[in-house]
Design an enzyme around this catalytic site. Structure first.
Site, PDB file in Angstrom:
ATOM      1  N   SER A  20      -8.638 -10.593   4.214  1.00  0.00           N
ATOM      2  CA  SER A  20      -7.892 -10.576   5.484  1.00  0.00           C
ATOM      3  C   SER A  20      -8.345 -11.706   6.409  1.00  0.00           C
ATOM      4  O   SER A  20      -7.534 -12.375   7.047  1.00  0.00           O
ATOM      5  CB  SER A  20      -8.094  -9.237   6.206  1.00  0.00           C
ATOM      6  OG  SER A  20      -7.415  -8.225   5.534  1.00  0.00           O
ATOM      7  N   GLY A  91       1.413  -9.209   0.627  1.00  0.00           N
ATOM      8  CA  GLY A  91       2.087  -8.687   1.820  1.00  0.00           C
ATOM      9  C   GLY A  91       1.596  -9.394   3.074  1.00  0.00           C
ATOM     10  O   GLY A  91       2.375  -9.671   3.997  1.00  0.00           O
ATOM     11  N   ARG A 119       8.704  -4.093  -1.558  1.00  0.00           N
ATOM     12  CA  ARG A 119       7.926  -3.490  -0.460  1.00  0.00           C
ATOM     13  C   ARG A 119       8.706  -3.587   0.854  1.00  0.00           C
ATOM     14  O   ARG A 119       9.506  -4.490   1.051  1.00  0.00           O
ATOM     15  CB  ARG A 119       6.547  -4.170  -0.364  1.00  0.00           C
ATOM     16  CG  ARG A 119       5.688  -3.800  -1.568  1.00  0.00           C
ATOM     17  CD  ARG A 119       4.339  -4.456  -1.530  1.00  0.00           C
ATOM     18  NE  ARG A 119       3.530  -3.999  -0.420  1.00  0.00           N
ATOM     19  CZ  ARG A 119       2.358  -4.523  -0.093  1.00  0.00           C
ATOM     20  NH1 ARG A 119       1.871  -5.530  -0.794  1.00  0.00           N
ATOM     21  NH2 ARG A 119       1.671  -4.056   0.922  1.00  0.00           N
ATOM     22  N   SER A 164       0.305  -0.847  11.432  1.00  0.00           N
ATOM     23  CA  SER A 164       0.207  -1.910  10.422  1.00  0.00           C
ATOM     24  C   SER A 164      -0.395  -3.155  11.045  1.00  0.00           C
ATOM     25  O   SER A 164       0.143  -3.711  12.005  1.00  0.00           O
ATOM     26  CB  SER A 164       1.590  -2.241   9.856  1.00  0.00           C
ATOM     27  OG  SER A 164       1.540  -3.504   9.214  1.00  0.00           O
ATOM     28  N   GLN A 166      -0.535  -5.949   9.597  1.00  0.00           N
ATOM     29  CA  GLN A 166       0.306  -7.099   9.236  1.00  0.00           C
ATOM     30  C   GLN A 166       1.457  -7.246  10.221  1.00  0.00           C
ATOM     31  O   GLN A 166       1.782  -8.360  10.656  1.00  0.00           O
ATOM     32  CB  GLN A 166       0.821  -6.938   7.809  1.00  0.00           C
ATOM     33  CG  GLN A 166      -0.303  -7.013   6.782  1.00  0.00           C
ATOM     34  CD  GLN A 166       0.136  -6.671   5.375  1.00  0.00           C
ATOM     35  OE1 GLN A 166       1.267  -6.239   5.147  1.00  0.00           O
ATOM     36  NE2 GLN A 166      -0.754  -6.837   4.419  1.00  0.00           N
ATOM     37  N   ASP A 311      -7.037   0.661   2.191  1.00  0.00           N
ATOM     38  CA  ASP A 311      -7.270  -0.140   0.985  1.00  0.00           C
ATOM     39  C   ASP A 311      -8.369   0.459   0.102  1.00  0.00           C
ATOM     40  O   ASP A 311      -8.495   0.091  -1.073  1.00  0.00           O
ATOM     41  CB  ASP A 311      -7.668  -1.576   1.357  1.00  0.00           C
ATOM     42  CG  ASP A 311      -6.488  -2.357   1.920  1.00  0.00           C
ATOM     43  OD1 ASP A 311      -5.343  -1.883   1.792  1.00  0.00           O
ATOM     44  OD2 ASP A 311      -6.717  -3.439   2.501  1.00  0.00           O
ATOM     45  N   ARG A 342       0.562   3.741  -4.842  1.00  0.00           N
ATOM     46  CA  ARG A 342      -0.829   4.099  -5.191  1.00  0.00           C
ATOM     47  C   ARG A 342      -1.033   5.598  -5.363  1.00  0.00           C
ATOM     48  O   ARG A 342      -1.984   6.011  -6.042  1.00  0.00           O
ATOM     49  CB  ARG A 342      -1.808   3.510  -4.166  1.00  0.00           C
ATOM     50  CG  ARG A 342      -1.947   2.014  -4.355  1.00  0.00           C
ATOM     51  CD  ARG A 342      -3.046   1.379  -3.521  1.00  0.00           C
ATOM     52  NE  ARG A 342      -3.120  -0.033  -3.848  1.00  0.00           N
ATOM     53  CZ  ARG A 342      -3.568  -0.986  -3.033  1.00  0.00           C
ATOM     54  NH1 ARG A 342      -3.985  -0.673  -1.823  1.00  0.00           N
ATOM     55  NH2 ARG A 342      -3.603  -2.247  -3.429  1.00  0.00           N
ATOM     56  N   ARG A 385      -6.349  -3.229  -6.790  1.00  0.00           N
ATOM     57  CA  ARG A 385      -7.310  -2.187  -6.382  1.00  0.00           C
ATOM     58  C   ARG A 385      -7.322  -1.003  -7.345  1.00  0.00           C
ATOM     59  O   ARG A 385      -8.339  -0.339  -7.508  1.00  0.00           O
ATOM     60  CB  ARG A 385      -7.026  -1.729  -4.950  1.00  0.00           C
ATOM     61  CG  ARG A 385      -7.134  -2.877  -3.950  1.00  0.00           C
ATOM     62  CD  ARG A 385      -7.325  -2.406  -2.540  1.00  0.00           C
ATOM     63  NE  ARG A 385      -6.952  -3.440  -1.594  1.00  0.00           N
ATOM     64  CZ  ARG A 385      -7.712  -4.484  -1.266  1.00  0.00           C
ATOM     65  NH1 ARG A 385      -8.899  -4.634  -1.802  1.00  0.00           N
ATOM     66  NH2 ARG A 385      -7.270  -5.374  -0.402  1.00  0.00           N
TER      67      ARG A 385
HETATM   68  C1  S3P Z   1      -3.953  -6.261   5.861  1.00  0.00           C
HETATM   69  C2  S3P Z   1      -3.502  -5.115   6.444  1.00  0.00           C
HETATM   70  C3  S3P Z   1      -3.371  -3.826   5.756  1.00  0.00           C
HETATM   71  C4  S3P Z   1      -4.011  -3.852   4.362  1.00  0.00           C
HETATM   72  C5  S3P Z   1      -3.781  -5.136   3.631  1.00  0.00           C
HETATM   73  C6  S3P Z   1      -4.300  -6.324   4.429  1.00  0.00           C
HETATM   74  C7  S3P Z   1      -4.133  -7.470   6.700  1.00  0.00           C
HETATM   75  O1  S3P Z   1      -2.007  -3.499   5.653  1.00  0.00           O
HETATM   76  O2  S3P Z   1      -3.544  -2.757   3.595  1.00  0.00           O
HETATM   77  O3  S3P Z   1      -4.441  -5.109   2.367  1.00  0.00           O
HETATM   78  O4  S3P Z   1      -4.813  -8.422   6.273  1.00  0.00           O
HETATM   79  O5  S3P Z   1      -3.589  -7.484   7.829  1.00  0.00           O
HETATM   80  P1  S3P Z   1      -1.177  -2.886   6.886  1.00  0.00           P
HETATM   81  O6  S3P Z   1      -0.343  -3.951   7.446  1.00  0.00           O
HETATM   82  O7  S3P Z   1      -0.388  -1.792   6.263  1.00  0.00           O
HETATM   83  O8  S3P Z   1      -2.155  -2.416   7.931  1.00  0.00           O
END
Ligand code: S3P
Length: 424
Positions: A20, A91, A119, A164, A166, A311, A342, A385
């Site tokens: 991240s 993602g 997704r 989230s 992201q 995660d 998952r 994972r």
């Molecule tokens: C991430 C946020 C998480 C995590 C992903 C990495 C990031 O997802 O599951 O592996 O780097 O911002 P979410 O956006 O669902 O929180």
């Protein structure tokens, strides 16, 4: 690949940079005007996808003595891409890039591999259109995502409904190109690397936290030393706990409080985990972790913390399988839309190993203390994972076991197999 049971581990390891934080370092260095250097960047496929996307936006990125040198282009310096930007399996790449591109003065398209292409992406539209962004998804609300240049950009205040990191980061990145102050209200905390690395102002409000951002926070060039990946560390932590007479020291890993809730759960379960030598790297806390084998007992995992352990649930479930009592996860329907479903992947593998499993829409229940004697056969479902969590299961299992397509671990941790090989 077959993994025979490990006898005991006495090792000191260090890990490549947190995924991240590495994504964000590449993004901010590309946005900044001038040259930045990144030390210990993640070498995983996901971060490579981010790097490739920025190269296609006209950023010069090269390697020097294992460090990445990024010649950032500055505000509005990106070149319109000549082809679609391919986010691969990542993602984080797709969603953060969507935010950044929504306030650029050119059109672009983001695509991904077969997993990323199913997704959910619709969650990006409300926050980004609040700022005037003009984005269009495929008919099934998935990638490809088309992003059009908009002349209606303006600041805004967004109240988030989906926890989230992201989506939050996509909004914050978009708002960096707008001069007036925007804000994002988060009620359920998610990882906060974007806020930390951009040094954003926060205010506690009822209910949650309001994050403020404008062009004044636009990133500047710098030297980024990335702490080791705490989510990759999780697999080695559980492995050392479950293999009798073992000790592992993992040096220089990320200890951001929004990422270490799984350590608290493992400690509550009875694990011996010690954190020493804390220091600040990239404005983040890092330190060394010492883990010793321990006997585990399952504990209640509260729904409120699911987004902080999302995660790590696959590897926590493996720890739970070898612990006393039952392992129960609820309130985690988000697991269904990760790199694989998952909930399905974890449960199918446990059922395959002959365990008692109950599946819910938002979680699952398994009976712990499973003493497997037969050789087990697991699938990775193309999910890094899941592959690593069930490799750990095999390494603990008396007769070992197989995991198909272990190479999917390259998405986040290309060093996984090499490190495991040093334990035999
Ligand atoms: C991430 C946020 C998480 C995590 C992903 C990495 C990031 O997802 O599951 O592996 O780097 O911002 P979410 O956006 O669902 O929180």
């Amino acid at each position: 690949m077959f993994f025979p049971q490990l006898k005991n581990i006495n090792a000191e390891i260090s890990l490549a940079g947190d995924k991240s934080v590495s994504h964000r370092a590449v993004i901010f260095a590309s946005m900044a005007k001038g040259t930045s250097e990144i030390e210990n960047c993640s070498a995983g496929e996901d971060v490579k996808s981010t790097i490739e996307c920025f190269k296609n936006l006209g950023v010069k990125i090269e390697k020097s003595n294992n460090n990445l040198i990024i010649h950032g282009v500055g505000r509005f310096g990106f070149k319109p891409p000549l082809k679609s930007l391919y986010a691969g399996n990542s993602g984080t790449t797709a969603r953060l890039l969507a935010g950044l591109l929504a306030t650029q003065k050119f059109n672009s398209t983001i695509t991904g591999d077969s997993s990323l292409s199913i997704r959910p992406m619709k969650r990006l539209l409300p926050p980004l259109s609040l700022l005037g962004g003009n984005l269009k998804l495929s008919n099934s609300d998935t990638l490809p995502l088309e992003i059009y240049s908009s002349n209606k950009l303006h600041h805004g205040r967004y109240f988030s409904s989906t926890p989230s990191a992201q989506v939050k980061s996509a909004f914050l990145l978009s708002a960096l190109n707008i001069d007036e102050i925007s804000s994002y209200i988060e009620t359920v905390p998610t990882r906060n690397h974007t806020e930390i690395m951009l040094d954003l102002n926060l205010q506690k409000i009822e209910p949650g936290v309001e994050i403020f951002v404008s062009s004044i926070n636009y990133p500047v060039e710098g030297y980024f030393k990335i702490p080791g990946d705490i989510s990759s560390a999780a697999f080695f932590i559980v492995l050392a706990i479950l293999i009798p007479s073992s000790t592992i020291k993992i040096s220089g890993v990320l200890l951001n409080p929004s990422r270490i809730a799984f350590i608290e759960i493992l400690k509550e379960m009875g694990a011996s985990i010690e954190v020493i030598n804390k220091e600040s790297l990239c404005n983040e806390i890092s330190g060394d972790i010492i883990v010793r084998s321990s006997v585990l007992k399952n504990v209640r995992i509260k729904e409120e913390i699911i987004s902080s352990i999302i995660d790590e649930i696959p590897i926590l479930a493996v720890a739970g399988a070898f612990a006393e009592g039952e392992f129960l996860i609820t309130g985690a329907s988000e697991l269904r839309v990760k790199e694989s479903d998952r909930i399905e992947s974890i449960c199918k593998n446990f059922i395959n190993a002959g365990m008692d499993v109950e599946i819910f829409q938002d979680g699952f229940r398994i009976k712990g203390r499973y003493k497997a004697i037969k050789e087990v056969n697991f699938q990775s479902f193309g999910d890094h994972r899941i592959a690593m969590a069930f490799a750990v299961y095999c390494l603990v299992n008396e007769k070992g076991g197989f995991v198909d397509d272990i190479d999917s671990s390259n998405i986040s941790n290309p060093g996984f197999l090499q490190i495991i090989s040093t334990f035999y």
